[in-house]
Design an enzyme around this catalytic site. Structure first.
Site, PDB file in Angstrom:
ATOM      1  CB  SER A  76      -0.897   0.020   1.241  1.00 45.41           C
ATOM      2  OG  SER A  76      -1.645  -1.151   1.334  1.00 45.41           O
TER       3      SER A  76
HETATM    4  N1  SAH Z   1      -0.844  -5.068   3.877  1.00 47.20           N
HETATM    5  C1  SAH Z   1      -0.062  -5.345   2.694  1.00 47.20           C
HETATM    6  C2  SAH Z   1      -0.778  -4.928   1.414  1.00 47.20           C
HETATM    7  C3  SAH Z   1      -1.594  -6.036   0.984  1.00 47.20           C
HETATM    8  S1  SAH Z   1      -2.328  -6.032  -0.595  1.00 47.20           S
HETATM    9  C4  SAH Z   1       1.319  -4.738   2.752  1.00 47.20           C
HETATM   10  O1  SAH Z   1       1.619  -4.022   3.714  1.00 47.20           O
HETATM   11  O2  SAH Z   1       2.121  -5.029   1.879  1.00 47.20           O
HETATM   12  C5  SAH Z   1      -3.683  -7.081  -0.161  1.00 47.20           C
HETATM   13  C6  SAH Z   1      -3.333  -8.512   0.134  1.00 47.20           C
HETATM   14  O3  SAH Z   1      -4.548  -9.148   0.543  1.00 47.20           O
HETATM   15  C7  SAH Z   1      -2.833  -9.310  -1.062  1.00 47.20           C
HETATM   16  O4  SAH Z   1      -1.581  -9.856  -0.753  1.00 47.20           O
HETATM   17  C8  SAH Z   1      -3.891 -10.380  -1.264  1.00 47.20           C
HETATM   18  O5  SAH Z   1      -3.379 -11.633  -1.673  1.00 47.20           O
HETATM   19  C9  SAH Z   1      -4.503 -10.481   0.117  1.00 47.20           C
HETATM   20  N2  SAH Z   1      -5.861 -11.037   0.175  1.00 47.20           N
HETATM   21  C10 SAH Z   1      -6.886 -10.860  -0.697  1.00 47.20           C
HETATM   22  N3  SAH Z   1      -7.976 -11.525  -0.295  1.00 47.20           N
HETATM   23  C11 SAH Z   1      -7.634 -12.146   0.887  1.00 47.20           C
HETATM   24  C12 SAH Z   1      -8.324 -12.978   1.786  1.00 47.20           C
HETATM   25  N4  SAH Z   1      -9.591 -13.325   1.604  1.00 47.20           N
HETATM   26  N5  SAH Z   1      -7.670 -13.433   2.879  1.00 47.20           N
HETATM   27  C13 SAH Z   1      -6.367 -13.093   3.110  1.00 47.20           C
HETATM   28  N6  SAH Z   1      -5.664 -12.312   2.275  1.00 47.20           N
HETATM   29  C14 SAH Z   1      -6.279 -11.825   1.176  1.00 47.20           C
END
Ligand code: SAH
Length: 226
Positions: A76
């Site tokens: 993000s």
């Molecule tokens: N917090 C992260 C940004 C994440 S982007 C950082 O600091 O880098 C969002 C993430 O959510 C992705 O890696 C994606 O694979 C995950 N995601 C999407 N749906 C999900 C679910 N149902 N359960 C767990 N993770 C999920």
């Protein structure tokens, strides 16, 4: 890494923190937050974002923008990380759940602010990489698990705070249930690949939940795997 690159990162990191502070002021009318707390700024200052991005992204590690982390996912934008962290109002004794570990960056920021972070990531490869990075950085109070976060993490509930870093079509009911009275849930809600609505839900001592919209945001989708 060369001394030169280390110096460039350090300078870019300082600029980034100034940018994040400025953006907090610029969005204050919408978010209701006039400034970031010293604790959140210190946590952002103490977390080396370049350690959470790939070698080919190093030059942009401290730019205030999301970056690709593989598998179609993103780390993000730092301002959004700071804002969501502040909205969670983390306290040193808190047990926090994150849904969407991604690179592990948001979890590492939270690790500076709370007692324990549990984080769920549905793509095992990303969960493994995040685990490895956090271990290398000596972050000992984050537990990463590969799995679907829509159902929360029942065994570790209740949580003082829950942060969802992927956009949900609707707020998953399990996450509201797994929130302590007095706890907060910070979550982007809306359709995939469009503007979503960053919301803060607060559960009061009686268990009544109130929700407010904070800011338009764009996140990758929360996949429900149904
Ligand atoms: N917090 C992260 C940004 C994440 S982007 C950082 O600091 O880098 C969002 C993430 O959510 C992705 O890696 C994606 O694979 C995950 N995601 C999407 N749906 C999900 C679910 N149902 N359960 C767990 N993770 C999920």
């Amino acid at each position: 890494m060369s001394d030169r690159q280390t110096e460039n990162h350090a300078e870019a990191h300082r600029w980034l923190l100034e940018r994040v502070r400025a953006e907090t002021c610029e969005t204050a009318r919408s978010t209701g937050l006039n400034e970031l707390s010293d604790r959140v700024i210190e946590a952002m200052a103490a977390t080396p974002r370049h350690c959470f991005v790939a070698p080919e992204q190093q030059d942009w590690a401290y730019a205030d923008m999301p970056l690709p982390i593989g598998r179609g996912q993103t780390i993000s934008q730092p301002f959004i990380v700071a804002l969501m962290t502040e909205l969670l109002a983390p306290e040193p004794e808190d047990i926090v759940l994150e849904i969407g570990t991604g690179s592990g960056y948001q979890a590492a920021v939270l690790a500076h602010l709370v007692q324990q972070v549990y984080t769920l990531e549905r793509i095992p490869e990303l969960a493994n990489l995040a685990t490895q990075r956090l271990r290398e950085l000596g972050v000992a109070n984050v537990v990463v698990r590969a799995g679907n976060g829509v159902q929360g993490w029942e065994e570790q509930a209740l949580f003082d705070g829950i942060i969802v870093t992927a956009a949900a079509a609707e707020v998953p009911p399990a996450l509201v249930q797994q929130l302590k009275p007095g706890g907060r849930l910070v979550i982007p809600v809306g359709p995939p690949h469009r503007t979503q609505d960053l919301r803060v839900l607060e559960k009061d001592a009686q268990g009544v939940v109130r929700s407010r919209s904070v800011l338009p945001v764009v996140f990758v989708p929360l996949i429900s795997d149904r």
